[in-house]
Design a protein around this motif. Structure first.
Motif, short mmCIF file in Angstrom:
data_model
loop_
_atom_site.label_atom_id
_atom_site.label_comp_id
_atom_site.label_asym_id
_atom_site.label_seq_id
_atom_site.Cartn_x
_atom_site.Cartn_y
_atom_site.Cartn_z
N HIS A 286 0.85 -1.19 0.00
CA HIS A 286 0.00 0.00 0.00
C HIS A 286 0.90 1.25 0.00
N PRO A 287 1.04 1.93 -1.14
CA PRO A 287 1.94 3.09 -1.21
C PRO A 287 1.67 4.16 -0.15
N ASP A 288 0.39 4.49 0.08
CA ASP A 288 0.09 5.55 1.05
C ASP A 288 0.47 5.12 2.47
N ARG A 289 0.24 3.85 2.78
CA ARG A 289 0.59 3.38 4.13
C ARG A 289 2.11 3.36 4.34
N ILE A 290 2.83 2.95 3.28
CA ILE A 290 4.29 2.94 3.37
C ILE A 290 4.81 4.36 3.55
#
Length: 472
Positions: A286-290
Motif C-alpha cells: 500500500h503506497p500511502d501506508r508505506i
C-alpha cells in the motif's frame, strides 16, 4: 524497511516544525537533507533528482510559505509525493473472470521466487478462496521442483507432477490443460532463475509467456540487492510484459531504496512484499501506508487488519466473559501472548502506531526482548493446570520445578508472576467500571483511555500486564 530513511527524514522535519515561517532558503536546506537521505537509502540517482525537483516546485509555492504551519505543509507534500513515487493507489493481483488465470513468476536465482510462489498460493487460497495449482518450470534444478512440492503440502495446494525431460513451455501448457479440465481457478508458473541475466533465461521466459499467455507476469526481486534489483527489473521488462513486482526480504532491508526506485524506473507497480520467512509473511503493498510509515505517521489501517487476522473471536468472547466475572488466569495471559506473536511482535507493531515509529528502534535496541514472549509461554506451559488457574500456590519448590521445565530461571518465573499480578490488579479496576468500561478501555495493559499504548479498540483488546519482555 526504511528504518534509516525514516530516522533521517524525521530529523529534517522535526527541525522544520520548529520554524514559525519558512523562506526558500529553509526549503532548500531541507531538500538538500532529503536528497542525501534518499541517496543513502540506495534510491536511484535519476529518481532522487526528479523527486527533489518536484518537491521544490511544490514546496516553494505560496500555500506553503504563507501557511500557518509551513513545516507540516512540507511534510504533507513529501508524503503525497512519496506515495506517488511508490505507485499511488494499491495494486493487487488481477484474476480473470473466466478461469483458469495463469500467473507467471520470473526472477533471478536466489530471489525467493519458489517460496514466493508458495506464499501467493496460500494467500489466494485462504483470502480469495481460489483453487490453485502450482507448476515448477525449473527443469535444471530438481531441488526447485521438490521445494515447490513441499510448499504445496505445507499450504494445502496441488502441484503439477513432473515429467522427466519435459521442457518448460510444455510444462506450462500441460498445467493449463489440467487446470481447465479439473476446475482450478489459478495456475502459478514458477519459472527457472539464473545467477545473473543471460539470453538463455530471457528466451525461456519469452517462450513460456507466449505459450501460457499469463494474466500476470510478476518479477520477484530481492530488496536486499538494492540498485541491482532495479537493473534486473529493467532487463526483464525489456524481455517480457511485466505486470507487477513482488519484493522479497523487505523485513531485512533497512534502506528500502529498491522499493522507492522500482515503480519510477519500470512504471510497474509493486503488488506484494515478503516480510518474513513464514508462508503467511506476504503482504499487499500500500503506497500511502508505506509513505505514512516512512514519515513516522504510523499505519493504523494495517495494524487493525493484523489484529483482525490474528484475532480469534470465540477466544475473545470467552475472555471477556471471564473478565466481567472478575476471573483472569495464566491461560488467558498465554492466549494474549500468542495473539501478539501472530501480529508480528512489538517492533513491527510500534511502527504502525502513529507517533511511535521511533520507539520501534528502541524496541530493537533495548526496550523489549522479542524472544521473551516465547520464554514466558514456555514458563506457563511448564505449570500444571491447577497452577495456571491458581498462581498464588506457586511457591519456592514449584518455581524451581517450573524453571527447570521451561529452561529458564526462578527470576524469570518471578518476573512473569509479577506481571500477571499487575494484570489482575488492572483488570479489577476495569471490572468496577462494568461492561461499558471494559469495552471502552479494552483489556488492561495495552490501551484504553488511561494512558499506556493504543489498542483498546482493536479486536480482542490489548495485552494484559503491559508488553512482555520489557527490560525496565
Amino acid at each position: 524497511m526504511f528504518d534509516s530513511l525514516q530516522e533521517r527524514l524525521g530529523k529534517v522535519f522535526e527541525g522544520l516544525s520548529k520554524v514559525g515561517t519558512l523562506n526558500e532558503k529553509d526549503v532548500d536546506n531541507a531538500l538538500r537533507e532529503v536528497r542525501v537521505a534518499l541517496l543513502e537509502a540506495d534510491v536511484a540517482l535519476p529518481v532522487v533528482k526528479q523527486f527533489v525537483a518536484d518537491l521544490r516546485e511544490r514546496a516553494v509555492g505560496q500555500e506553503v510559505l504563507r501557511s500557518v504551519t509551513p513545516g507540516q505543509q512540507v511534510v504533507k507534500i513529501v508524503h503525497d509525493r512519496l506515495a506517488e513515487m511508490l505507485g499511488g493507489e494499491q495494486s493487487e493481483i488481477q484474476l480473470r473472470k473466466e478461469p483458469p488465470t495463469a500467473i507467471m513468476l520470473v526472477g533471478l536465482q536466489g530471489s525467493g521466487k519458489t517460496t514466493t510462489t508458495g506464499k501467493i498460493a496460500k494467500r489466494l487460497k485462504e483470502k480469495q478462496k481460489q483453487k490453485v495449482l502450482m507448476a515448477s518450470l525449473d527443469v535444471r534444478r530438481p531441488a526447485a521442483q521438490d521445494q515447490l512440492r513441499q510448499l504445496g503440502w505445507q499450504v494445502g495446494v496441488d502441484t503439477l507432477d513432473n515429467v522427466p525431460g519435459e521442457p518448460p513451455k510444455a510444462i506450462a501448457k500441460r498445467a493449463l490443460q489440467k487446470a481447465a479440465l479439473e476446475g482450478y481457478d489459478v495456475v502459478l508458473l514458477d519459472t527457472a532463475g539464473r545467477l545473473s541475466i543471460d539470453q538463455e533465461l530471457m528466451d525461456e521466459v519469452k517462450e513460456v509467456e507466449a505459450a501460457a499467455k499469463p494474466s500476470e507476469t510478476l518479477l520477484v526481486a530481492d530488496s536486499m540487492t538494492g540498485q541491482d534489483a532495479v537493473t534486473t527489473a529493467q532487463n526483464f521488462q525489456e524481455a517480457v510484459e511485466l505486470t507487477g513486482i513482488v519484493l522479497t526480504r523487505v523485513d531485512g532491508d533497512a534502506r528500502g531504496g529498491a522499493a522507492l526506485s522500482m515503480r519510477q524506473v519500470t512504471g510497474r507497480p509493486i503488488k506484494l512484499i515478503g516480510v518474513g520467512e513464514k508462508l503467511d509473511a506476504l503482504e499487499a503493498f500500500h503506497p500511502d501506508r508505506i509513505a505514512n510509515r516512512i514519515l513516522g505517521m504510523g499505519d493504523v489501517v494495517s495494524l487493525v487488519e493484523k489484529a483482525q487476522e490474528s484475532f480469534e473471536e470465540e477466544q475473545a468472547q470467552k475472555l471477556q466473559k471471564k473478565l466481567e466475572k472478575g476471573k483472569f488466569d495464566l491461560d488467558d495471559l498465554a492466549q494474549q501472548f500468542r495473539q501478539l506473536q501472530k501480529m508480528g511482535g512489538m517492533q513491527e507493531l510500534m511502527g504502525m502506531i502513529p507517533g511511535l515509529g521511533k520507539m520501534g528502534k528502541q524496541v530493537k535496541n533495548a526496550q523489549f526482548d522479542e524472544k521473551a514472549i516465547g520464554r514466558q509461554l514456555a514458563i506457563i506451559s511448564s505449570m500444571t493446570k491447577n497452577e495456571r488457574r491458581r498462581p498464588e500456590i506457586i511457591k519456592a519448590s514449584r518455581k524451581q520445578r517450573i524453571a527447570r521445565g521451561s529452561g529458564t530461571t526462578v527470576q524469570d518465573v518471578n518476573k512473569l508472576l509479577k506481571q500477571f499480578t499487575e494484570a489482575q490488579r488492572m483488570m479489577k479496576r476495569v471490572k468496577k467500571m462494568g461492561k461499558k468500561g471494559l469495552m471502552r478501555h479494552g483489556l488492561p495493559g495495552m490501551g484504553g483511555g488511561g494512558g499506556g499504548m493504543p489498542g483498546g479498540g482493536m479486536p480482542g483488546g490489548g495485552f494484559p500486564g503491559g508488553f512482555p519482555g520489557g527490560r525496565g
